[in-house]
Design a protein around this motif. Structure first.
Motif, PDB file in Angstrom:
ATOM      1  N   TYR B  36      -0.825  -4.639   2.846  1.00 43.13           N
ATOM      2  CA  TYR B  36      -1.586  -5.453   1.910  1.00 43.13           C
ATOM      3  C   TYR B  36      -0.900  -6.805   1.735  1.00 43.13           C
ATOM      4  O   TYR B  36       0.310  -6.919   1.871  1.00 43.13           O
ATOM      5  CB  TYR B  36      -1.653  -4.806   0.521  1.00 43.13           C
ATOM      6  CG  TYR B  36      -2.497  -3.568   0.406  1.00 43.13           C
ATOM      7  CD1 TYR B  36      -1.944  -2.310   0.637  1.00 43.13           C
ATOM      8  CD2 TYR B  36      -3.826  -3.645   0.018  1.00 43.13           C
ATOM      9  CE1 TYR B  36      -2.709  -1.171   0.499  1.00 43.13           C
ATOM     10  CE2 TYR B  36      -4.602  -2.504  -0.121  1.00 43.13           C
ATOM     11  CZ  TYR B  36      -4.031  -1.275   0.123  1.00 43.13           C
ATOM     12  OH  TYR B  36      -4.792  -0.138  -0.021  1.00 43.13           O
ATOM     13  N   LEU B  44      -4.833  -7.292  -4.568  1.00 43.93           N
ATOM     14  CA  LEU B  44      -4.359  -6.791  -3.287  1.00 43.93           C
ATOM     15  C   LEU B  44      -5.458  -6.934  -2.233  1.00 43.93           C
ATOM     16  O   LEU B  44      -6.585  -6.502  -2.433  1.00 43.93           O
ATOM     17  CB  LEU B  44      -3.980  -5.317  -3.409  1.00 43.93           C
ATOM     18  CG  LEU B  44      -2.765  -5.005  -4.263  1.00 43.93           C
ATOM     19  CD1 LEU B  44      -2.611  -3.510  -4.417  1.00 43.93           C
ATOM     20  CD2 LEU B  44      -1.509  -5.587  -3.654  1.00 43.93           C
ATOM     21  N   LEU B  46      -6.353  -5.796   1.493  1.00 41.91           N
ATOM     22  CA  LEU B  46      -5.988  -4.907   2.588  1.00 41.91           C
ATOM     23  C   LEU B  46      -6.057  -5.666   3.898  1.00 41.91           C
ATOM     24  O   LEU B  46      -7.082  -6.267   4.231  1.00 41.91           O
ATOM     25  CB  LEU B  46      -6.922  -3.695   2.628  1.00 41.91           C
ATOM     26  CG  LEU B  46      -6.656  -2.685   3.737  1.00 41.91           C
ATOM     27  CD1 LEU B  46      -5.274  -2.060   3.586  1.00 41.91           C
ATOM     28  CD2 LEU B  46      -7.741  -1.611   3.735  1.00 41.91           C
ATOM     29  N   LEU B  90       2.846  -5.987   0.891  1.00 42.39           N
ATOM     30  CA  LEU B  90       3.147  -4.629   0.464  1.00 42.39           C
ATOM     31  C   LEU B  90       2.725  -3.644   1.538  1.00 42.39           C
ATOM     32  O   LEU B  90       1.629  -3.725   2.083  1.00 42.39           O
ATOM     33  CB  LEU B  90       2.412  -4.299  -0.835  1.00 42.39           C
ATOM     34  CG  LEU B  90       2.932  -5.002  -2.083  1.00 42.39           C
ATOM     35  CD1 LEU B  90       1.865  -5.061  -3.150  1.00 42.39           C
ATOM     36  CD2 LEU B  90       4.167  -4.277  -2.608  1.00 42.39           C
TER      37      LEU B  90
END
Lengths: 108, 113
Positions: B36, B44, B46, B90
């Motif tokens: 992410y 966030l 993806l 992330l």
């Protein structure tokens, strides 16, 4: 239309207040619903999840899902400064989908 | 217990330089893996997900790519960074056996100058 919408805030409340965080979603196929908490400069961590409509309670936190209106809520009772974080909501479908997050500040 | 690692924690790179971010998971096998990006003040996004070695799905077109050379290793790469690539990256994993929780790594903060 975005799959998940959430008021980004910031939301500032005094310590001890009841906090209401909300999300709406567009895909009626979603079954699981998640709330993640993300402290500054950290990865998100799961706070609560629910599978169906209704309420789920965990300590000071209550998650509420209304599938008929595609509405997800998180209530925080007796809010504490340690609750200051960004709260991300999201239904789980084929892949995880998150709202933009609401930044919450609880002031001592 | 399961743990997820990301490195580096912080990275400052010039525009046009290459990128390689690494994510590894311990304590589980055959996880689904995710990359992410979280831009400042945004949610966030993806970027990629993988259900197995060598299997990568891209969610958004961009100058980034991902690879999964081993079961518990996920790499995010770029040949030439753009200013817009700055953000908090992330990595996350989920059990393939009907997991209902996504576990996130500590993240990598990338600044492209």
């Amino acid at each position: 239309q975005k799959e998940v919408e959430q008021d980004p805030g910031p939301l500032s409340v005094p310590e001890g207040a009841i906090v209401s965080l909300n999300c709406t979603y567009s895909n009626s196929a979603f079954q699981y619903f998640m709330w993640y908490r993300q402290y500054s400069r950290k990865g998100p961590e799961l706070l609560m999840y629910t599978y169906s409509s209704g309420n789920k309670e965990d300590g000071r936190f209550t998650a509420q899902v209304d599938k008929s209106s595609k509405y997800i809520s998180l209530f925080i009772r007796d809010s504490q400064p340690s609750d200051s974080a960004t709260y991300l909501c999201g239904p789980y479908g084929q892949n995880f989908v998150f709202g933009p997050g609401t930044r919450l500040s609880v002031l001592p | 217990s399961q743990t997820i690692h990301q490195w580096p924690a912080t990275l400052v790179q010039p525009v046009g330089s290459p990128l390689s971010l690494e994510c590894t998971v311990e304590g589980t096998s055959n996880p689904n893996l995710y990359w992410y990006r979280q831009a400042a003040g945004r949610g966030l996004q993806l970027l990629f997900y993988s259900v197995g070695i060598g299997q990568i799905s891209s969610e958004v077109p961009q100058n980034l790519s991902a690879s999964r050379p081993q079961d518990r290793q996920f790499i995010l790469s770029s040949k030439k960074l753009l200013l817009s690539d700055s953000g908090f990256y992330l990595c996350a994993w989920v059990k393939t056996s009907g997991g209902d929780e996504q576990f996130f790594g500590p993240g990598t903060r990338l600044t492209v100058l």
